[in-house]
Scaffold this active site. Structure first.
Site, PDB file in Angstrom:
ATOM      1  N   ASP A  74     -40.397 -64.775 -48.133  1.00  0.00           N
ATOM      2  CA  ASP A  74     -41.245 -64.176 -49.160  1.00  0.00           C
ATOM      3  C   ASP A  74     -42.398 -63.383 -48.551  1.00  0.00           C
ATOM      4  O   ASP A  74     -42.818 -62.360 -49.087  1.00  0.00           O
ATOM      5  CB  ASP A  74     -41.793 -65.267 -50.078  1.00  0.00           C
ATOM      6  CG  ASP A  74     -40.743 -65.775 -51.058  1.00  0.00           C
ATOM      7  OD1 ASP A  74     -39.584 -65.312 -50.975  1.00  0.00           O
ATOM      8  OD2 ASP A  74     -41.069 -66.631 -51.892  1.00  0.00           O
ATOM      9  N   GLU A 150     -51.450 -63.172 -54.779  1.00  0.00           N
ATOM     10  CA  GLU A 150     -52.757 -63.647 -55.218  1.00  0.00           C
ATOM     11  C   GLU A 150     -53.882 -63.026 -54.402  1.00  0.00           C
ATOM     12  O   GLU A 150     -53.676 -62.555 -53.283  1.00  0.00           O
ATOM     13  CB  GLU A 150     -52.856 -65.172 -55.116  1.00  0.00           C
ATOM     14  CG  GLU A 150     -52.951 -65.726 -53.702  1.00  0.00           C
ATOM     15  CD  GLU A 150     -51.632 -65.966 -53.035  1.00  0.00           C
ATOM     16  OE1 GLU A 150     -51.504 -65.577 -51.854  1.00  0.00           O
ATOM     17  OE2 GLU A 150     -50.721 -66.527 -53.667  1.00  0.00           O
ATOM     18  N   SER A 193     -51.233 -71.120 -55.375  1.00  0.00           N
ATOM     19  CA  SER A 193     -51.745 -71.678 -56.624  1.00  0.00           C
ATOM     20  C   SER A 193     -50.999 -72.955 -57.017  1.00  0.00           C
ATOM     21  O   SER A 193     -51.608 -73.943 -57.436  1.00  0.00           O
ATOM     22  CB  SER A 193     -51.625 -70.641 -57.753  1.00  0.00           C
ATOM     23  OG  SER A 193     -52.013 -71.182 -58.995  1.00  0.00           O
TER      24      SER A 193
END
Length: 294
Positions: A74, A150, A193
């Protein structure tokens, strides 16, 4: 078809994956353009031969490209997004890492899934990004002031907490006493998160998540807000500076700077394979449904 290739190399584990990809595309007469530094590694490791066109910046990618393939995990896809930016070129992730929610193509299914893409039987998932503006201007690169996962504020050079004043559309929300604060997109909700207690959002939800990191005020909980909200943050602490990260890019910011976070006007197009849905990925990665009592 014209495809850009970007990736990370993990020694012998990645080699057969890369070879399978190049064999498939060569067999189907696909034009390949490879990221310059990645191509150097492939030549050095003697994985491929012959001459290939290259790209090195986002300016080298234009509407003539049908796809960008990211080989890695990722994190590699997040770096690939800095090449694609607002071009609209879809990204397909081939997983050569470990736990991945974005890299959908597994090494066992490379040929099958690439054939689906070649025949254009895939779909597109549009992913929200966040932009950051600082006042006064700090060390944030204005050319890379966006994040797909984020934006995170965290303490630097100290074990003491920082205080983060948060405002939503100009209205005061809270002062977080914590190690940090995460502003996450739906894509990033399964990342940092999540590990800090935030909720999982499906990619198509038009929301953002504000998640405190180790808050001292224990009644501070993750908050889901509309993605068109303007978020302003003012950070103070015992040290002169604190850290801010946009995905994997980290900068140092001076105390009492004002941060403004908004949704970007563009989105990243992620290729979705019918057999590899988001819910299936959740079940596989989080082991949902594995309890034999279900």
């Amino acid at each position: 078809m014209k495809i850009a290739i970007f990736g990370q190399y993990y020694q012998n584990y990645t080699k057969p994956i890369i070879k399978d990809i190049f064999v498939f595309f060569n067999h189907n007469n696909v034009e390949l353009v490879i990221e310059e530094k990645f191509l150097e590694i492939l030549y050095q490791e003697k994985i491929i031969e012959g001459k290939f066109a290259t790209f090195s910046t986002h300016q080298d990618l234009n509407s003539t490209f049908d796809l960008l393939i990211s080989i890695g995990g990722d994190g590699t896809i997040l770096k690939a997004a800095t090449f694609v930016r607002d071009s609209g070129i879809p990204i397909l992730g081939v997983n050569a890492g470990r736990l991945g929610f974005l890299a959908k193509v597994q090494k066992e299914n490379i040929g099958t899934f690439l054939q689906i893409v070649l025949e254009k039987k895939h779909t597109i998932s549009k992913r929200t990004l966040l932009s950051l503006v600082t006042s006064p201007n700090n060390s944030i690169n204005s050319d890379l002031n966006f994040a797909m996962n984020e934006i995170t504020i965290s303490r630097k050079d100290t074990t003491s907490m920082i205080t983060i004043e948060a405002y939503l559309n100009g209205e005061y929300l809270n002062s977080y006493w914590a190690d940090g604060l995460i502003i996450s997109t739906p894509t990033g909700s399964t990342g940092y998160s999540l590990s800090c207690g935030g909720p999982v959002l499906t990619p198509d939800v038009k929301s953002l998540v504000i998640t405190p990191v180790a808050p001292h005020n224990l009644n501070a909980r993750p908050l889901v807000i509309p993605d068109d909200t303007e978020i302003k943050l003012i950070v103070s602490g015992r040290e002169e500076n604190y850290l801010i990260s946009l995905d994997s890019r980290i900068s140092s910011i001076s105390n009492n700077s004002e941060l403004t976070i908004r949704k970007t006007p563009f989105k990243i197009n992620m290729v979705e394979i019918p057999e590899e849905t988001f819910l299936k990925t959740l079940r596989n990665k989080l082991l949902w449904g594995e309890d034999k009592r279900n």
